[in-house]
Design an enzyme around this catalytic site. Structure first.
Site, mmCIF file in Angstrom:
data_model
loop_
_atom_site.group_PDB
_atom_site.id
_atom_site.type_symbol
_atom_site.label_atom_id
_atom_site.label_comp_id
_atom_site.label_asym_id
_atom_site.label_seq_id
_atom_site.Cartn_x
_atom_site.Cartn_y
_atom_site.Cartn_z
ATOM 1 N N ASP A 8 -60.582 -3.500 36.008
ATOM 2 C CA ASP A 8 -62.065 -3.272 35.972
ATOM 3 C C ASP A 8 -62.874 -4.719 36.242
ATOM 4 O OD1 ASP A 8 -64.705 -2.226 35.434
ATOM 5 O OD2 ASP A 8 -64.710 -2.931 33.337
ATOM 6 N N ASP A 10 -66.698 -5.684 35.556
ATOM 7 C CA ASP A 10 -67.885 -6.342 34.480
ATOM 8 C C ASP A 10 -67.384 -6.059 33.067
ATOM 9 O OD1 ASP A 10 -70.051 -6.549 36.409
ATOM 10 O OD2 ASP A 10 -70.003 -4.315 36.689
ATOM 11 N N SER A 115 -69.437 -0.846 40.127
ATOM 12 C CA SER A 115 -70.680 -1.679 40.663
ATOM 13 C C SER A 115 -70.780 -1.780 41.994
ATOM 14 C CB SER A 115 -70.497 -3.172 39.834
ATOM 15 O OG SER A 115 -71.728 -3.880 40.431
ATOM 16 N N ASP A 169 -62.403 -2.324 29.786
ATOM 17 C CA ASP A 169 -63.172 -2.470 28.662
ATOM 18 C C ASP A 169 -64.166 -1.391 28.423
ATOM 19 O OD1 ASP A 169 -65.059 -3.054 30.708
ATOM 20 O OD2 ASP A 169 -66.353 -4.020 29.336
HETATM 21 C C1 BG6 Z 1 -70.026 -1.041 36.037
HETATM 22 C C2 BG6 Z 1 -70.633 -1.569 34.570
HETATM 23 O O1 BG6 Z 1 -68.988 -2.061 36.371
HETATM 24 O O2 BG6 Z 1 -70.984 -0.939 37.179
HETATM 25 C C3 BG6 Z 1 -71.678 -0.341 34.484
HETATM 26 O O3 BG6 Z 1 -69.757 -1.360 33.598
HETATM 27 C C4 BG6 Z 1 -72.968 -0.572 35.637
HETATM 28 O O4 BG6 Z 1 -72.537 -0.724 33.158
HETATM 29 C C5 BG6 Z 1 -72.233 -0.028 37.005
HETATM 30 O O5 BG6 Z 1 -73.948 0.628 35.497
HETATM 31 C C6 BG6 Z 1 -72.869 -0.023 38.124
HETATM 32 O O6 BG6 Z 1 -73.224 -1.367 38.390
HETATM 33 P P1 BG6 Z 1 -74.187 -1.814 39.523
HETATM 34 O O7 BG6 Z 1 -74.095 -3.499 39.787
HETATM 35 O O8 BG6 Z 1 -73.853 -1.166 40.844
HETATM 36 O O9 BG6 Z 1 -75.793 -1.458 39.063
HETATM 37 MG MG MG Z 2 -66.333 -2.928 32.474
#
Ligand code: BG6
Ligand code: MG
Length: 212
Positions: A8, A10, A115, A169
């Site tokens: 992962d 973030d 993300s 996480d």
């Molecule tokens: C994940 C995070 O990696 O990405 C989430 O843990 C987040 O909290 C998700 O909502 C989406 O991220 P982004 O950058 O596309 O808004």
């Molecule tokens: Mg994460």
């Protein structure tokens, strides 16, 4: 025998989980919605829209689809501004040593992130070319806890899911790894959840594990 490790992003590789919190907090404060770190833990691993829906549970107001779009754009803009400060210094302690160790031991490595900003982040921290596959929020319709992001990563590396491990996480990420039939390794916030197969306090614990 394990052949690939899927990370992962973030909150595992880099401290952007805190930037997500700060950006959502600004949005929530602007709207007068209660938001704290505990609610933020529920946003880990889930998509931007699902994160917003969780935050809006604390609001009495009904938001239209276009208002939700505006709130997500606002949050993402604040988040992108915070990302401008991001550099190699923000890679979490022990991660570079772990990546080097795994590479030396010939494990394949991938990113499996919900993300849509994952590649931008990897570029800024200098790790864009350090993985055999990168699968992110742009590649999936269903985010974690659905297994899709990890299954696509395994497929891209040409490795069976049962030969992959995932480091997460987020509770949603641990559930996704289990649903994908992979070894689920919990770190940081995710160690609270019993569903994981392995619990580590820091990346170095994994080096010890693989050296056993
Ligand atoms: C994940 C995070 O990696 O990405 C989430 O843990 C987040 O909290 C998700 O909502 C989406 O991220 P982004 O950058 O596309 O808004
Ligand atoms: Mg994460």
């Amino acid at each position: 025998m394990l052949k690939a490790i899927i990370f992962d992003l973030d909150g595992v590789i880099v401290s952007t989980d805190n930037y997500h919190y700060r950006a959502w907090k600004m949005m929530a404060d602007k709207e007068g919605i209660y938001f704290d770190r505990e609610i933020n833990n529920r946003l880990r691993g889930v998509s931007r829209l699902e994160s917003l829906e969780i935050i809006l549970e604390c609001s009495p107001k009904n938001y239209s689809e276009s208002e939700k779009q505006n709130l997500m754009e606002y949050k993402n803009q604040v988040y992108l501004n915070l990302l401008d400060e991001l550099s190699e210094k923000d890679i979490l302690p022990g991660i570079l040593d772990l990546l080097n160790f795994l590479k030396e031991k010939k494990y394949l490595m991938a990113i499996g992130s919900s993300s849509k900003n994952a590649k931008k982040i990897l570029k800024q921290i200098g790790l864009l070319n350090s993985f055999d596959a990168i699968v992110d929020g742009n590649d999936i319709d269903r985010s974690k806890p659905a297994p899709d992001v990890f299954l696509i990563a395994a497929n891209k590396m040409n490795i069976e899911p049962s030969k992959c491990a995932v480091i997460e996480d987020a509770f949603a990420g641990i559930k996704a790894a289990k649903a994908a039939g992979m070894l689920a390794i919990a770190i940081h916030n995710a160690v609270k959840y019993q569903d994981a197969d392995l619990f580590i306090e820091e990346p170095n614990d994994l080096i010890q594990y693989f050296n056993k």
